[in-house]
Scaffold this motif. Structure first.
Motif, PDB file in Angstrom:
ATOM      1  N   TYR A  23       0.848  -1.211   0.000  1.00  0.00           N
ATOM      2  CA  TYR A  23       0.000   0.000   0.000  1.00  0.00           C
ATOM      3  C   TYR A  23       0.884   1.263   0.000  1.00  0.00           C
ATOM      4  CZ  TYR A  23      -2.782  -3.859   1.833  1.00  0.00           C
ATOM      5  OH  TYR A  23      -3.354  -5.081   2.039  1.00  0.00           O
ATOM      6  N   PHE A  24       0.450   2.237   0.822  1.00  0.00           N
ATOM      7  CA  PHE A  24       1.273   3.412   1.106  1.00  0.00           C
ATOM      8  C   PHE A  24       1.526   3.409   2.612  1.00  0.00           C
ATOM      9  CE2 PHE A  24      -0.245   5.748  -2.904  1.00  0.00           C
ATOM     10  CZ  PHE A  24       1.006   5.642  -3.512  1.00  0.00           C
ATOM     11  N   PRO A  25       2.469   4.230   3.091  1.00  0.00           N
ATOM     12  CA  PRO A  25       2.730   4.205   4.533  1.00  0.00           C
ATOM     13  C   PRO A  25       1.496   4.588   5.352  1.00  0.00           C
ATOM     14  CG  PRO A  25       4.215   5.732   3.382  1.00  0.00           C
ATOM     15  CD  PRO A  25       3.265   5.217   2.370  1.00  0.00           C
ATOM     16  N   THR A  46     -11.549  12.882   7.687  1.00  0.00           N
ATOM     17  CA  THR A  46     -11.172  11.541   8.157  1.00  0.00           C
ATOM     18  C   THR A  46     -10.259  10.837   7.153  1.00  0.00           C
ATOM     19  OG1 THR A  46     -13.332  11.458   9.164  1.00  0.00           O
ATOM     20  CG2 THR A  46     -12.133   9.404   9.070  1.00  0.00           C
ATOM     21  N   THR A  47     -10.646  10.872   5.881  1.00  0.00           N
ATOM     22  CA  THR A  47      -9.884  10.154   4.851  1.00  0.00           C
ATOM     23  C   THR A  47      -9.839  10.983   3.568  1.00  0.00           C
ATOM     24  OG1 THR A  47     -11.884   9.103   4.011  1.00  0.00           O
ATOM     25  CG2 THR A  47     -10.647   7.863   5.667  1.00  0.00           C
ATOM     26  N   ALA A  48      -8.933  10.589   2.681  1.00  0.00           N
ATOM     27  CA  ALA A  48      -8.863  11.247   1.369  1.00  0.00           C
ATOM     28  C   ALA A  48     -10.142  10.970   0.584  1.00  0.00           C
ATOM     29  CB  ALA A  48      -7.644  10.744   0.601  1.00  0.00           C
ATOM     30  N   SER A  49     -10.709   9.771   0.769  1.00  0.00           N
ATOM     31  CA  SER A  49     -11.961   9.436   0.076  1.00  0.00           C
ATOM     32  C   SER A  49     -13.057  10.416   0.466  1.00  0.00           C
ATOM     33  CB  SER A  49     -12.441   8.033   0.448  1.00  0.00           C
ATOM     34  OG  SER A  49     -11.435   7.090   0.246  1.00  0.00           O
ATOM     35  N   GLU A  50     -13.116  10.692   1.761  1.00  0.00           N
ATOM     36  CA  GLU A  50     -14.157  11.597   2.240  1.00  0.00           C
ATOM     37  C   GLU A  50     -13.911  13.019   1.725  1.00  0.00           C
ATOM     38  OE1 GLU A  50     -15.247  10.684   6.281  1.00  0.00           O
ATOM     39  OE2 GLU A  50     -15.910  12.720   6.584  1.00  0.00           O
ATOM     40  N   SER A  69      -0.221   8.775  -7.940  1.00  0.00           N
ATOM     41  CA  SER A  69      -1.291   7.774  -8.061  1.00  0.00           C
ATOM     42  C   SER A  69      -0.966   6.537  -7.225  1.00  0.00           C
ATOM     43  CB  SER A  69      -1.474   7.372  -9.530  1.00  0.00           C
ATOM     44  OG  SER A  69      -0.309   6.718  -9.980  1.00  0.00           O
ATOM     45  N   THR A  70      -1.995   5.771  -6.933  1.00  0.00           N
ATOM     46  CA  THR A  70      -1.830   4.625  -6.043  1.00  0.00           C
ATOM     47  C   THR A  70      -1.020   3.514  -6.714  1.00  0.00           C
ATOM     48  OG1 THR A  70      -4.036   5.201  -5.335  1.00  0.00           O
ATOM     49  CG2 THR A  70      -3.121   3.180  -4.430  1.00  0.00           C
ATOM     50  N   GLY A  71      -1.266   3.307  -8.012  1.00  0.00           N
ATOM     51  CA  GLY A  71      -0.587   2.204  -8.695  1.00  0.00           C
ATOM     52  C   GLY A  71       0.910   2.424  -8.815  1.00  0.00           C
ATOM     53  N   VAL A 120      -7.575  18.368  -6.250  1.00  0.00           N
ATOM     54  CA  VAL A 120      -6.281  17.684  -6.358  1.00  0.00           C
ATOM     55  C   VAL A 120      -6.193  16.627  -5.259  1.00  0.00           C
ATOM     56  CG1 VAL A 120      -3.780  17.967  -6.271  1.00  0.00           C
ATOM     57  CG2 VAL A 120      -5.200  19.751  -7.313  1.00  0.00           C
ATOM     58  N   ASP A 121      -6.022  15.382  -5.686  1.00  0.00           N
ATOM     59  CA  ASP A 121      -5.854  14.286  -4.723  1.00  0.00           C
ATOM     60  C   ASP A 121      -4.368  13.943  -4.643  1.00  0.00           C
ATOM     61  OD1 ASP A 121      -5.782  11.990  -3.243  1.00  0.00           O
ATOM     62  OD2 ASP A 121      -6.932  10.756  -4.645  1.00  0.00           O
ATOM     63  N   ALA A 122      -3.754  14.356  -3.538  1.00  0.00           N
ATOM     64  CA  ALA A 122      -2.321  14.090  -3.346  1.00  0.00           C
ATOM     65  C   ALA A 122      -2.151  13.242  -2.086  1.00  0.00           C
ATOM     66  CB  ALA A 122      -1.569  15.407  -3.221  1.00  0.00           C
ATOM     67  N   PHE A 152      -4.396  15.962   1.158  1.00  0.00           N
ATOM     68  CA  PHE A 152      -3.403  14.891   1.306  1.00  0.00           C
ATOM     69  C   PHE A 152      -3.477  14.324   2.710  1.00  0.00           C
ATOM     70  CE2 PHE A 152      -0.524  17.996   3.277  1.00  0.00           C
ATOM     71  CZ  PHE A 152       0.308  17.227   4.082  1.00  0.00           C
ATOM     72  N   ASN A 153      -2.864  13.173   2.879  1.00  0.00           N
ATOM     73  CA  ASN A 153      -2.971  12.469   4.160  1.00  0.00           C
ATOM     74  C   ASN A 153      -1.678  12.562   4.978  1.00  0.00           C
ATOM     75  OD1 ASN A 153      -5.408  11.624   3.201  1.00  0.00           O
ATOM     76  ND2 ASN A 153      -5.030   9.436   3.375  1.00  0.00           N
ATOM     77  N   PRO A 154      -1.597  13.469   5.942  1.00  0.00           N
ATOM     78  CA  PRO A 154      -0.475  13.384   6.887  1.00  0.00           C
ATOM     79  C   PRO A 154      -0.479  12.023   7.581  1.00  0.00           C
ATOM     80  CG  PRO A 154      -1.583  15.499   7.113  1.00  0.00           C
ATOM     81  CD  PRO A 154      -2.436  14.654   6.201  1.00  0.00           C
ATOM     82  N   SER A 155      -1.647  11.342   7.550  1.00  0.00           N
ATOM     83  CA  SER A 155      -1.746  10.012   8.174  1.00  0.00           C
ATOM     84  C   SER A 155      -1.045   8.948   7.340  1.00  0.00           C
ATOM     85  CB  SER A 155      -3.211   9.625   8.349  1.00  0.00           C
ATOM     86  OG  SER A 155      -3.853   9.564   7.092  1.00  0.00           O
ATOM     87  N   LYS A 156      -0.542   9.312   6.189  1.00  0.00           N
ATOM     88  CA  LYS A 156       0.232   8.326   5.439  1.00  0.00           C
ATOM     89  C   LYS A 156       1.716   8.484   5.777  1.00  0.00           C
ATOM     90  CE  LYS A 156      -2.620   7.199   1.359  1.00  0.00           C
ATOM     91  NZ  LYS A 156      -3.677   6.633   2.156  1.00  0.00           N
ATOM     92  N   TRP A 157       2.321   9.529   5.294  1.00  0.00           N
ATOM     93  CA  TRP A 157       3.792   9.583   5.312  1.00  0.00           C
ATOM     94  C   TRP A 157       4.355  10.551   6.357  1.00  0.00           C
ATOM     95  CZ3 TRP A 157       6.789  10.697   0.077  1.00  0.00           C
ATOM     96  CH2 TRP A 157       8.076  10.152   0.149  1.00  0.00           C
TER      97      TRP A 157
HETATM   98  N1  PLP Z   1      -6.149   8.726  -3.217  1.00  0.00           N
HETATM   99  C1  PLP Z   1      -4.976   8.126  -3.409  1.00  0.00           C
HETATM  100  C2  PLP Z   1      -4.059   8.620  -4.481  1.00  0.00           C
HETATM  101  C3  PLP Z   1      -4.604   7.037  -2.603  1.00  0.00           C
HETATM  102  O1  PLP Z   1      -3.437   6.422  -2.809  1.00  0.00           O
HETATM  103  C4  PLP Z   1      -5.485   6.598  -1.594  1.00  0.00           C
HETATM  104  C5  PLP Z   1      -5.124   5.462  -0.729  1.00  0.00           C
HETATM  105  O2  PLP Z   1      -4.026   5.013  -0.668  1.00  0.00           O
HETATM  106  C6  PLP Z   1      -6.700   7.260  -1.451  1.00  0.00           C
HETATM  107  C7  PLP Z   1      -7.011   8.316  -2.267  1.00  0.00           C
HETATM  108  C8  PLP Z   1      -7.688   6.826  -0.395  1.00  0.00           C
HETATM  109  O3  PLP Z   1      -7.227   7.240   0.843  1.00  0.00           O
HETATM  110  P1  PLP Z   1      -8.144   7.104   2.148  1.00  0.00           P
HETATM  111  O4  PLP Z   1      -7.938   5.722   2.644  1.00  0.00           O
HETATM  112  O5  PLP Z   1      -7.613   8.156   3.067  1.00  0.00           O
HETATM  113  O6  PLP Z   1      -9.538   7.352   1.746  1.00  0.00           O
END
Ligand code: PLP
Length: 481
Positions: free
Chosen positions: A80-82, A148-152, A247-249, A272-274, A301-306
């Protein structure tokens, strides 16, 4: 448990946590021996009638729970990501949990809102956002909020973009029917965007077009413009675009400058989704990808990742928060207060009502590491990924099908996908390292190797590469025979 017992058991638990993290490398990163339902055999199927002694509960954590956990902080976690944590972050949440103030309005916990505004301004400046995204004074239209999340965050911004477009049409047409308009709305993103973008479209009941990126997996302005033109000709209403930075991939980057120019000329909301890469923007050398951010309406962006602020913590900024208010404002009497309309009420910036005091952990981490400490951490992750990349490149049996950016290396065995699939399956089943796959355009199966943990060293990278090579040797030997 009373306060005296809490003092004792709380301190014990702090020791337990520090021991867990200090010795994390002795645990198998992935519980490869566990099968679905395994916990049912280890935990009673009804709750206890009488309360149990704390030591017994903690013992079960060690005996029953931890053996079935994937250890995300392990130096050998590359999937995944961190999802990093850190001691100041944990202390921040411990305090937040103790206070447990639910800051949906300014009045429901004034310091919760005020600190969130300030710390989101800090973080926005740290990644080089234009001032329009910050809430600097009473005249500011923009500002940051912790979701809460990037999705949200993506869904929230899609709904805000939809509300903005509906408002425009409301003024233009006489027989106005928002549902009819909604059915004609169309959103865009790259086919490399995270699935949460598509999900936001599903929830918002709008069409989402997944566009082809170029050979560098980057969505270009021309492709977007072409799609917008086609859709307009077919009577659809383009309204919203999500550009992905990291991107995730394969951690690829859409061309934000080109996409921003198109969104500006076509009057579309640009989000922008970073989620992952945003943390890296605290280092000026990685801000090249942010060119064009001045044309965006929102970024998250997610400080909760990296950034070592543990889950949950998604930093989201918006240029004009009135668009959020158009989507989310409901004002029952019991939520009104003396400063309603004057102070920030974060309930209008998000989907749920209630919210945790998440700014505390972010504040603690930024203050305790400082900008330079956080930059050092990011740069080390990138350095280790580069080291892994060089090891892969030194072995002619492997290839790296997508350019490495930041801490993610994609790799595969040359030849048919089945070889790489087998490599991943066997490697993960040994439980010594943990990776996940992805698919690149052209049905290319890859393994993603992300440097996630702050405990990973150069030696770990070499060890993990040797683990992969050992399995590859086995597979290729079998193929030859
Ligand atoms: N956007 C990207 C580019 C991601 O890599 C991810 C998850 O790794 C998400 C969105 C979804 O993140 P979250 O779990 O915070 O909703």
């Amino acid at each position: 448990m009373n306060a005296d017992e809490f003092r004792v058991h709380g301190k014990e638990l702090i020791d337990y946590i520090a021991d867990y993290l200090e010795n994390i490398r002795t645990r198998k990163v992935f519980p490869n021996d566990k099968k679905p339902g395994f916990l049912r055999e280890l935990i009673p199927n009804s709750a206890p009638i009488d309360g149990e002694a704390w030591p017994n509960i903690l013992q079960d954590v060690e005996d029953v729970i931890l053996p079935g956990v994937t250890h995300w902080q392990s130096p050998h976690m590359h999937a995944y990501f961190p999802a990093l944590t850190s001691y100041p972050s944990m202390l921040g949440d411990m305090l937040s949990n103790a206070i447990n103030a639910i800051g949906f309005t300014w009045a429901s916990s004034p310091a919760s809102t005020e600190l969130e505004i300030i710390v989101m301004n800090w973080l926005g400046k740290m990644i080089g956002l234009p001032d329009e995204f910050l809430l600097l004074n009473n005249e500011s239209k923009g500002g940051g909020v912790i979701q809460t999340t990037a999705s949200e965050a993506t869904l929230t911004c899609l709904l805000a973009g939809r509300a903005r477009m509906i408002k425009r049409y409301e003024k233009k047409i006489t027989e106005f029917d928002p549902a009819e308009l909604n059915a004609r709305f169309v959103a865009y993103c790259s086919n490399q965007a995270h699935s949460s973008v598509e999900k936001a479209g599903l929830i918002g009941l709008v069409k989402t077009r997944l566009l082809e990126p170029d050979n560098n997996l980057s969505l270009r302005g021309e492709t977007l413009l072409q799609a917008i033109k086609e859709d307009r000709e077919n009577g659809l209403i383009p309204f919203w675009v999500c550009a992905t930075l990291g991107s995730t991939g394969a951690c690829s980057f859409d061309n934000l400058a080109e996409i921003g120019a198109v969104c500006e000329s076509e009057n579309l909301w640009l989000h922008v989704d970073a989620a992952y890469a945003g943390s890296a923007f605290i280092c000026p050398e990685f801000r090249i990808w942010l060119k064009g951010i001045d044309k965006a309406d929102s970024i998250a962006f997610n400080p909760s990742k990296w950034l070592m602020v543990h889950f949950d913590c998604t930093a989201m900024w918006i240029r004009d928060s009135t668009a959020l208010h158009s989507s989310f404002v409901v004002n029952p009497l019991y939520l009104q207060h003396e400063n309603s309309g004057l102070a920030v009420d974060y309930m209008h910036w998000q989907i749920p009502l209630s919210r945790r005091f998440r700014a505390l952990k972010l504040w603690f981490v930024i203050r305790n590491y400082g900008i330079t400490g956080l930059q050092k951490h990011i740069r080390e992750g990138v350095r280790l990924a580069r080291k892994f990349e060089l090891l892969v490149l030194s072995d002619k049996r492997f290839e790296i099908p997508a350019v490495r950016h930041l801490g993610l290396v994609t790799f595969r065995l040359k030849g048919k996908n089945e070889l790489t699939e087998e490599l991943l399956k066997r490697t993960n089943s040994r439980g010594n390292i943990h990776c996940v796959p992805a698919s690149l355009p052209g049905n290319i199966y890859i393994i993603r190797f992300t440097v996630t943990s702050q405990y990973t060293t150069g030696e770990d990278i070499v060890k993990d590469w040797n683990e992969i090579k050992t399995v590859a040797d086995q597979i290729l030997r079998e193929v030859e025979n």
